[in-house]
Write an enzyme that holds these catalytic residues in place. Structure first.
Site, PDB file in Angstrom:
ATOM      1  CG  HIS A   1      19.151 -84.790  11.386  1.00 30.22           C
ATOM      2  ND1 HIS A   1      18.148 -85.129  12.273  1.00 30.22           N
ATOM      3  CD2 HIS A   1      20.243 -84.514  12.138  1.00 30.22           C
ATOM      4  CE1 HIS A   1      18.613 -85.051  13.504  1.00 30.22           C
ATOM      5  NE2 HIS A   1      19.883 -84.695  13.457  1.00 30.22           N
TER       6      HIS A   1
ATOM      7  CG  HIS B   1      24.965 -84.293  11.752  1.00 29.92           C
ATOM      8  ND1 HIS B   1      24.883 -83.104  12.440  1.00 29.92           N
ATOM      9  CD2 HIS B   1      24.097 -85.134  12.375  1.00 29.92           C
ATOM     10  CE1 HIS B   1      24.015 -83.213  13.427  1.00 29.92           C
ATOM     11  NE2 HIS B   1      23.527 -84.442  13.415  1.00 29.92           N
TER      12      HIS B   1
HETATM   13  P1  5GP Z   1      21.136 -84.283  16.273  1.00 25.16           P
HETATM   14  O1  5GP Z   1      21.784 -84.130  17.612  1.00 25.16           O
HETATM   15  O2  5GP Z   1      19.628 -84.452  16.380  1.00 25.16           O
HETATM   16  O3  5GP Z   1      21.785 -85.328  15.425  1.00 25.16           O
HETATM   17  O4  5GP Z   1      21.431 -82.935  15.503  1.00 25.16           O
HETATM   18  C1  5GP Z   1      20.533 -81.865  15.444  1.00 25.16           C
HETATM   19  C2  5GP Z   1      21.268 -80.721  14.783  1.00 25.16           C
HETATM   20  O5  5GP Z   1      20.308 -79.774  14.359  1.00 25.16           O
HETATM   21  C3  5GP Z   1      22.247 -80.001  15.717  1.00 25.16           C
HETATM   22  O6  5GP Z   1      23.561 -80.020  15.143  1.00 25.16           O
HETATM   23  C4  5GP Z   1      21.670 -78.587  15.803  1.00 25.16           C
HETATM   24  O7  5GP Z   1      22.663 -77.586  15.869  1.00 25.16           O
HETATM   25  C5  5GP Z   1      20.838 -78.493  14.538  1.00 25.16           C
HETATM   26  N1  5GP Z   1      19.690 -77.599  14.648  1.00 25.16           N
HETATM   27  C6  5GP Z   1      18.754 -77.596  15.636  1.00 25.16           C
HETATM   28  N2  5GP Z   1      17.826 -76.647  15.410  1.00 25.16           N
HETATM   29  C7  5GP Z   1      18.177 -76.046  14.240  1.00 25.16           C
HETATM   30  C8  5GP Z   1      17.579 -74.986  13.477  1.00 25.16           C
HETATM   31  O8  5GP Z   1      16.559 -74.402  13.831  1.00 25.16           O
HETATM   32  N3  5GP Z   1      18.214 -74.636  12.324  1.00 25.16           N
HETATM   33  C9  5GP Z   1      19.356 -75.262  11.894  1.00 25.16           C
HETATM   34  N4  5GP Z   1      19.902 -74.831  10.751  1.00 25.16           N
HETATM   35  N5  5GP Z   1      19.942 -76.269  12.588  1.00 25.16           N
HETATM   36  C10 5GP Z   1      19.354 -76.652  13.750  1.00 25.16           C
END
Ligand code: 5GP
Length: 118
Positions: free
Chosen positions: A101, A103
């Protein structure tokens, strides 16, 4: 069969999310725990676990991540003020969800790119 990621469930509409864009390749939705006034995630609809798992056949979806990032930034009113695109990968990268993903952070000055080493 490996379990689906939480993002796959969002893409299929099986769990709720504030989706701002969706097409046949990618889905964009608001982060549940925003770290900036605007914090949106853009994900390929295909469950690619991380950047390490990208194959050449994924290139159309990955290109679409960028064009949709620009579209979302324009529509959300941060194209001119600026924003940051970030893709975390693996343990040291701080990746929590094993579904690649991007951001989008914006809506305020975001400061230095990385925290200084403690
Ligand atoms: P990572 O640390 O993997 O780059 O980012 C994961 C992101 O996914 C985090 O910013 C977290 O807040 C978001 N996230 C995790 N679970 C959910 C969810 O169920 N719904 C949404 N909208 N965001 C999520």
């Amino acid at each position: 069969m490996p379990s689906e990621s939480i993002f796959s469930k969002i893409i299929k509409g099986e769990i709720p999310a504030d989706i701002v864009y969706q097409d046949e390749l990618v889905t964009a939705f608001k982060d549940i725990n925003p770290q900036a006034p605007l914090h949106i995630l853009i994900v390929p609809n295909k469950e690619i676990p991380s950047v390490n798992d990208i194959t050449p056949e994924d290139e159309p979806a990955l290109g679409r991540l960028f064009s949709v990032a620009a579209k979302v930034a324009r529509e959300q009113g941060i194209a001119e003020s600026g924003y940051r695109l970030l893709i975390n990968t693996g343990r040291d990268g701080g990746q929590e969800v094993p579904h690649l993903h991007m951001h989008i952070f914006g809506g305020r000055p975001l400061g230095p790119m990385l925290l200084r080493r403690q």
